[in-house]
Design a protein around this motif. Structure first.
Motif, mmCIF file in Angstrom:
data_model
loop_
_atom_site.group_PDB
_atom_site.id
_atom_site.type_symbol
_atom_site.label_atom_id
_atom_site.label_comp_id
_atom_site.label_asym_id
_atom_site.label_seq_id
_atom_site.Cartn_x
_atom_site.Cartn_y
_atom_site.Cartn_z
ATOM 1 N N PRO A 122 0.798 -1.209 -0.172
ATOM 2 C CA PRO A 122 -0.026 -0.002 0.018
ATOM 3 C C PRO A 122 0.781 1.147 0.062
ATOM 4 N N LEU A 123 2.075 1.230 0.678
ATOM 5 C CA LEU A 123 2.911 2.441 0.800
ATOM 6 C C LEU A 123 3.445 2.802 -0.767
ATOM 7 N N ILE A 124 3.620 1.703 -1.370
ATOM 8 C CA ILE A 124 4.175 1.792 -2.707
ATOM 9 C C ILE A 124 3.083 2.494 -3.689
ATOM 10 N N THR A 125 2.022 1.652 -3.758
ATOM 11 C CA THR A 125 0.907 1.971 -4.942
ATOM 12 C C THR A 125 0.054 3.145 -4.362
ATOM 13 N N ARG A 126 -0.252 3.596 -3.167
ATOM 14 C CA ARG A 126 -1.189 4.460 -2.908
ATOM 15 C C ARG A 126 -0.708 5.841 -3.210
#
Length: 312
Positions: A122-126
């Motif tokens: 989630p940290l990469i894609t959000r």
């Protein structure tokens, strides 16, 4: 064509220690997911080939096989430390999580296969209201992992060209300095801070300087100011017919180019005043992408596109 890496700011602000080759491996995995349209989720098994590593980071292809093999072994043991608040109590919390839960190397093809953990995905894609994007080329010639991390931290503040105070202990963690390494300030500045700043000034698109902050005689933190380097202006192409005044030639862009450059334009400090009230980076970029389809509106963006290295 510029290759764009996008990371959520929560990840860039997180404290972690990665070797240079490990950082590069992650950046190429993010790039592959973006360029192929594969995206990233917890089930995504991403691939990085030794030839791509060698080409992107200008190293010998023969050596690249061993480099990515060793990096894959090291990356499995690396972790991220990030902070949040307990939604029920409001108390600060600190979490540790691994970067990857699966990673392997295929000797016959020189390919690393890797899968990010469910906490990191989630940290990469959000890509919400605040995110940072930059060209991989900007860090491809940096030979210091500290320089890569410092560049990532700085470009979060590209729209204003300066940072808040980075408190020393947290800053050391954010650029990846191990706890007992370079404990003397003279060593920290020589081998980490000054070295990283010099590399960024020489090899990237920004020029940076820093100011140290003290309590008494003790240095407690640093602030940074930076500006985007100017590129030589090119002669603007024009065309004329018998009935109309000189006009700029229409900019020919693929859909992919338009999306990439719109994202970069939305984060330029020179254009920040043109964002509408309440408009976040993503919304601003979407509006620019639409305006780049209009030949009349393209004229406005030409000088800024030139700064970003677009050739037409």
């Amino acid at each position: 064509m510029a290759e764009l890496v996008v990371k959520d700011n929560a990840l860039i602000q997180a404290s972690y220690t990665l070797g240079l080759a490990e950082q590069r491996l992650i950046l190429l995995a993010l790039l592959e997911a973006r360029e192929t349209g594969q995206g990233i989720d917890h089930n995504s098994l991403l691939r990085v080939h030794a030839h791509a590593y060698a080409e992107q980071f200008h190293i010998d292809k023969g050596n690249s096989y061993e480099v990515i093999k060793d990096a894959s072994k090291g990356l499995f043991d690396r972790y991220v430390t990030y902070h949040d608040k307990n939604p029920k109590t409001g108390n600060d919390r600190s979490f540790h999580c691994r970067w990857v839960d699966k990673i392997g190397y295929e000797k016959a093809t020189g390919t690393v296969y890797m899968r990010f953990t469910s906490d990191v995905v989630p940290l990469i894609t959000r890509l919400e209201e605040q995110f940072t994007s930059y060209e991989l080329e900007q860090v491809s010639q940096l030979s210091s992992g500290y320089a890569v991390r410092l560049y990532e931290l700085l470009v979060q503040w590209r729209s204003v060209g300066k940072t808040p105070i980075f408190e020393l202990e947290l800053f050391r963690q954010q650029v990846g300095v191990e706890k007992n390494k370079y404990s003397r300030m003279s060593d920290f500045k020589k081998y980490v801070l000054d070295f990283a700043v010099n590399q960024i000034n020489e090899h990237t698109d920004i020029t940076v300087k820093y100011k140290q902050h003290k309590q008494g005689r003790v240095i407690t933190g640093f602030t940074f100011e930076f500006k985007v380097k100017t590129r030589p202006k090119k002669a603007i192409k024009s065309k004329r017919d018998n009935d109309t005044p000189d006009m700029f030639n229409a900019i020919k862009m693929t859909d992919k180019q338009r999306g990439v450059f719109a994202s970069k334009l939305s984060q330029m400090s020179d254009l920040s005043r043109y964002a509408k009230q309440g408009e976040n980076y993503k919304q601003f970029a979407e509006r620019i992408e639409t305006e780049l389809l209009d030949e009349k509106k393209q004229v406005f963006y030409i000088p800024y596109l030139e700064k970003l290295g677009f050739e037409y």
